[in-house]
Design a protein around this motif. Sequence first.
Motif, PDB file in Angstrom:
ATOM      1  N   UNK A 208     -15.687   4.427  -4.707  1.00 57.56           N
ATOM      2  CA  UNK A 208     -15.457   3.502  -3.607  1.00 57.56           C
ATOM      3  C   UNK A 208     -14.674   2.281  -4.089  1.00 57.56           C
ATOM      4  N   UNK A 209     -14.952   1.818  -5.311  1.00 55.21           N
ATOM      5  CA  UNK A 209     -14.219   0.682  -5.880  1.00 55.21           C
ATOM      6  C   UNK A 209     -12.729   1.002  -5.977  1.00 55.21           C
ATOM      7  N   UNK A 210     -12.386   2.231  -6.345  1.00 49.59           N
ATOM      8  CA  UNK A 210     -10.987   2.618  -6.468  1.00 49.59           C
ATOM      9  C   UNK A 210     -10.330   2.718  -5.093  1.00 49.59           C
ATOM     10  N   UNK A 211     -11.066   3.207  -4.112  1.00 48.08           N
ATOM     11  CA  UNK A 211     -10.529   3.297  -2.757  1.00 48.08           C
ATOM     12  C   UNK A 211     -10.238   1.912  -2.189  1.00 48.08           C
ATOM     13  N   UNK A 212     -11.155   0.959  -2.398  1.00 49.28           N
ATOM     14  CA  UNK A 212     -10.941  -0.405  -1.920  1.00 49.28           C
ATOM     15  C   UNK A 212      -9.790  -1.056  -2.680  1.00 49.28           C
ATOM     16  N   UNK A 213      -9.702  -0.799  -3.978  1.00 49.11           N
ATOM     17  CA  UNK A 213      -8.596  -1.329  -4.775  1.00 49.11           C
ATOM     18  C   UNK A 213      -7.261  -0.816  -4.252  1.00 49.11           C
ATOM     19  N   UNK A 214      -7.200   0.461  -3.901  1.00 51.33           N
ATOM     20  CA  UNK A 214      -5.963   1.025  -3.355  1.00 51.33           C
ATOM     21  C   UNK A 214      -5.616   0.357  -2.028  1.00 51.33           C
ATOM     22  N   UNK A 215      -6.613   0.172  -1.180  1.00 52.17           N
ATOM     23  CA  UNK A 215      -6.381  -0.426   0.123  1.00 52.17           C
ATOM     24  C   UNK A 215      -5.910  -1.870   0.022  1.00 52.17           C
ATOM     25  N   UNK A 216      -6.289  -2.562  -1.067  1.00 48.22           N
ATOM     26  CA  UNK A 216      -5.966  -3.980  -1.220  1.00 48.22           C
ATOM     27  C   UNK A 216      -4.991  -4.255  -2.363  1.00 48.22           C
ATOM     28  N   UNK A 217      -4.253  -3.225  -2.797  1.00 46.72           N
ATOM     29  CA  UNK A 217      -3.326  -3.371  -3.929  1.00 46.72           C
ATOM     30  C   UNK A 217      -2.010  -3.961  -3.462  1.00 46.72           C
TER      31      UNK A 217
END
Length: 389
Positions: free
Chosen positions: A177-186
């Motif tokens: 989930x941390x990676x998904x949020x990071x992608x969404x906010x990159x």
Amino acid sequence: MPNPVSDTSSKRKTGLALSGGGFRATLFHIGALWRLNELGWLHRLDEISSVSGGSITAAWLGLNWKSLDFANDGIVNNFETLIAEPLEAFCARTIDVGSVLGGLIAPIYHPGQLITRAYRKHLFGDATLRDLPDGKHAGPRFTLYATSLQTGSSVRLTRAYVGDYRVGLLRREKIPLAQAVAASSAFPPVLCPIRIACDPKAWQPVDGADLYVHQDLRTQLYLADGGVYDNLGLETISKTCHTVLVSDAGAPLRIAHPSHVRWFGQLHYTKRVFDIISEQTRALRTRKLIGDIIDARKQGAYWGIASKIGDYRLESQGLRPALTKDNRVTLQLAGMRTRLNRFHAEEQGRLINWGYALADAAMRRYLPTGDTPPAAWPRPTFSLTDDRR
């Protein structure tokens, strides 16, 4: 892309979109969700979609949905302690500068990897997309948006699949989930791309997936901020829901006078062009939604951080007045930074209160919510009143 999960008729479905805008958006959306909960609308949501800073709030809400204490009236009793306070603590940190500098000092790590680590360490732990609700009986379906730098398409990150309509659907992958949020906010250029390795055999073609034949596109995803494609995160719910709620914390485009433009560097010019494109895309989507509501093709409500609360004209409809009036303080909130850096207590409190007040005004103006006044502001210490003498 066809909607792979459709358990309810779109005529009955209700969706909420949480826009991007860094920690400013995260905090603004806390206030909006706070009021939606008090009005009894949180438990009615079938879909929640988000981008960038909105995905921080959405992902945390989704991860903790099963622990929400819904009373018989559908109102969550532990929203403040379970949802608001941990997010406020997270937004009191600075995670962007350290990630960028860390990537420069130790090039073995990309800033996007360090942002992912910060999300994992301070908020999401080892949770994966599969820890979000299933979109059926256990809560709404959550869709976090990113943008593919390979195909130029919007990429949906959900519990059931990762989808790029030109490549297909990726299933059976436990994406953190941390990676998904990071992608969404990159946010480009410094925080992207977020690279996600995939099993190419786990992809499923769908109608329109003209790039499915390219195995390299199914082996590694290169993702950037979801706001590059759609800063409102509106696409999914605009297609699948009849009742559409939009909480928009996106920054209004500032005027650049000739004296400013003259001193722009090349990076600033590039950012300015990106901001103009983003502003126009958001404006088009917003006008389309408001037009659909006015023409009764959909029902719903829109509130934006730059909205004038007086424009809802509640009293002209026989409703209780808005919770505050437009003033210098509310105007300045729209101009707050959109970074992932520390927001102090006053900034946090006022952003939360502003999201709360605007959601209250928009919901009461356009949807049947009742007119019961709130017991207190979420953060009563931080007034939205202009106290200048």
